[in-house]
Every structure is written in C-alpha cells, then in structure tokens.
Enzyme design. Structure first.
Site, PDB file in Angstrom:
ATOM      1  N   LYS A   9       0.894  -1.262   0.081  1.00  0.00           N
ATOM      2  CA  LYS A   9      -0.017  -0.007   0.040  1.00  0.00           C
ATOM      3  C   LYS A   9       0.948   1.099   0.242  1.00  0.00           C
ATOM      4  CE  LYS A   9      -2.507   3.662   1.642  1.00  0.00           C
ATOM      5  NZ  LYS A   9      -1.965   4.796   2.434  1.00  0.00           N
ATOM      6  N   GLY A  46      -4.910  11.189  -1.383  1.00  0.00           N
ATOM      7  CA  GLY A  46      -5.477  12.275  -0.869  1.00  0.00           C
ATOM      8  C   GLY A  46      -5.392  13.581  -1.280  1.00  0.00           C
TER       9      GLY A  46
END
Length: 263
Positions: A9, A46
C-alpha cells in the site's frame, strides 16, 4: 509461484513527490529483476483529491480519519484516484520498464464494497472478493496497480480508505502486506519508532491519543489483516529505497503489527 504475493500500500503523498516515486519504482524494478516475486500496488491519493476539490471551490472534511465524501463529490474523487493518481503510477511504472495494469477495486469483483456509514456519504466498507482476475494478471508477469475506488452491487461509486482496501486485497490473495507511508513506522508518545505493535499496545496508544486519525485507521486495518492473514503486517516508509529493497527481500523494517503479543 514460490514466494507469496506481496501487497504494497502506497501513501497518497508519494504521488506528489516525483523524486521519491521515481526512486521507489527503480527499487521495485531492481527487485523484480533480481528476485522476482508477485507484487500488487494499492494506492490512495488524498493530496490529489485535496488539490482538486480546492480548485473546484469545494470543501472537504474528515471524521475519525476517513474523508467525508458527499455523493455529489464522488465523480471528482473517483477521477482523481482511479484516473489521475492511478495513471501517474502507471506512467512511472512504464517509464521504469515495469509491465503493469491499472485497476480499481471493482475489476473482476476483486473486492465487495458496501456503504460504510451514511454520515460519511459515498465511503465504502471493503471486503475480500474474487481474486481470479488479479491472479491471472500476476501469472502473466504484470504488476497490478489498484486504486482505492470501489463500486457497490447496486452500481454506486465508493471512496474506500486505501489501507482498508489493501487489507482486503491481501486477504483475498492470502498475501503478505506492507503499508508504506511518509513516516518510518508507528511512533510512540515520544516520537520514537515502535518496532513491534500488538493489539493491546495499539489500543493503549489509541486511548492515550498517541495513535489517532489516519494513523489509527491504518493501525486498525493492519491489526485486522494480521489477525485474518495469520502473519505480521509491516508499516514502514517509502522514503528510503535501500530499506525498501531489504523489506521486499523479507527483512524487518519499520513496525511489525501482530494480532497478539509475542513472548
């Protein structure tokens, strides 16, 4: 495949750091050339979402470390994550000479996604699905690059936390899991690295407010994965390519998150 698949990730901030992204993919290429192992990249984005929403004059907030996603904003967020962020990762992979395939959580039914909480809007709860497509891609020697956008059974786009998405994919594949962010691992109240973290210690640090917001979401996902997979999950930094190479080879870097305390 001799070695288990490794799900990595990648933290969204990495996408805005071209130098670090280049170094990371160069490290992945070196590793894949020297000791091939099936790898899957899962990413958020983000920072890109923040920049896009700000440019559109839209506001964004978070609740318990998760982005509140009004349904009218999900087309933009999906575009930023499954579009821009995913293709920037793909571009870097291609430029490094790594054959890759861009995906989202819905492709091939990889993850089953439902709405997490009505108060969060179009934010998805992510559960393991059918890994057949992903296994087929891996068997052909491609690197899957998976964005954290999911789709419900009813066809609704959902924004899924990338740590939770990576956890679900690792569970679907029975893979090893590494979570890379811009910090060296999980830190204690004095800012020092915690080399190993079990559930009791994690809960204690959360109650004290040391682990909070996005890091709390990450730790909860890692604990869940460690319990489900029956093996530790590594939380480390993408900032140090040499450490990443050691980690890919099975070394211990950052914080090892375990389901229970080890004696």
């Amino acid at each position: 495949m001799d070695k288990p698949t490794l799900v990595i990730k990648l933290g969204g901030a990495l996408i805005e750091n071209d130098e670090a992204l280049t170094a990371l993919f160069a490290t992945l290429k070196t590793f894949l050339d020297e000791q091939p192992r099936p790898l899957v990249l899962v990413h958020g984005g983000g920072c890109l979402v923040d920049d896009l929403l700000k440019g559109l004059g839209l506001t964004s907030s978070k609740k318990n470390g998760l982005r509140v996603t009004p349904f009218e904003q999900i087309p933009y967020i999906a575009g930023a994550l499954a579009g821009t962020a995913n293709k920037q990762m793909m571009a870097k992979a291609i430029a490094t000479g790594i054959a890759s395939v861009g995906l989202c959580l819905a492709d091939g039914g990889l993850c089953q996604v439902t709405q997490l909480d009505p108060e969060l809007g179009a934010v998805g709860d992510c559960q393991p699905g059918n890994p057949a497509l992903l296994n087929g891609i891996l068997s052909q020697g491609f690197l899957p690059v998976v964005s954290s956008i999911g789709i419900t059974a009813g066809g609704q786009l959902m924004n899924v936390n990338a740590d939770q998405a990576a956890t679900a994919i690792a569970e679907a594949l029975g893979a090893d899991l590494v979570m890379l962010s811009d910090v060296s691992g999980i830190l204690d109240g004095k800012g020092k690295l915690v080399p190993q973290l079990d559930q009791l210690t994690a809960l204690d640090l959360m109650e004290k407010g040391v682990i909070k917001d996005g890091m709390a979401v990450k730790v909860q996902a890692a604990l869940h994965a460690a319990q489900t997979l029956g093996k530790p999950v590594c939380v480390a930094s993408w900032r140090y390519p040499d450490q990443l190479l050691a980690l890919l080879a099975g070394g211990v870097v950052g914080t090892l998150v375990t389901a229970t305390a080890t004696v």
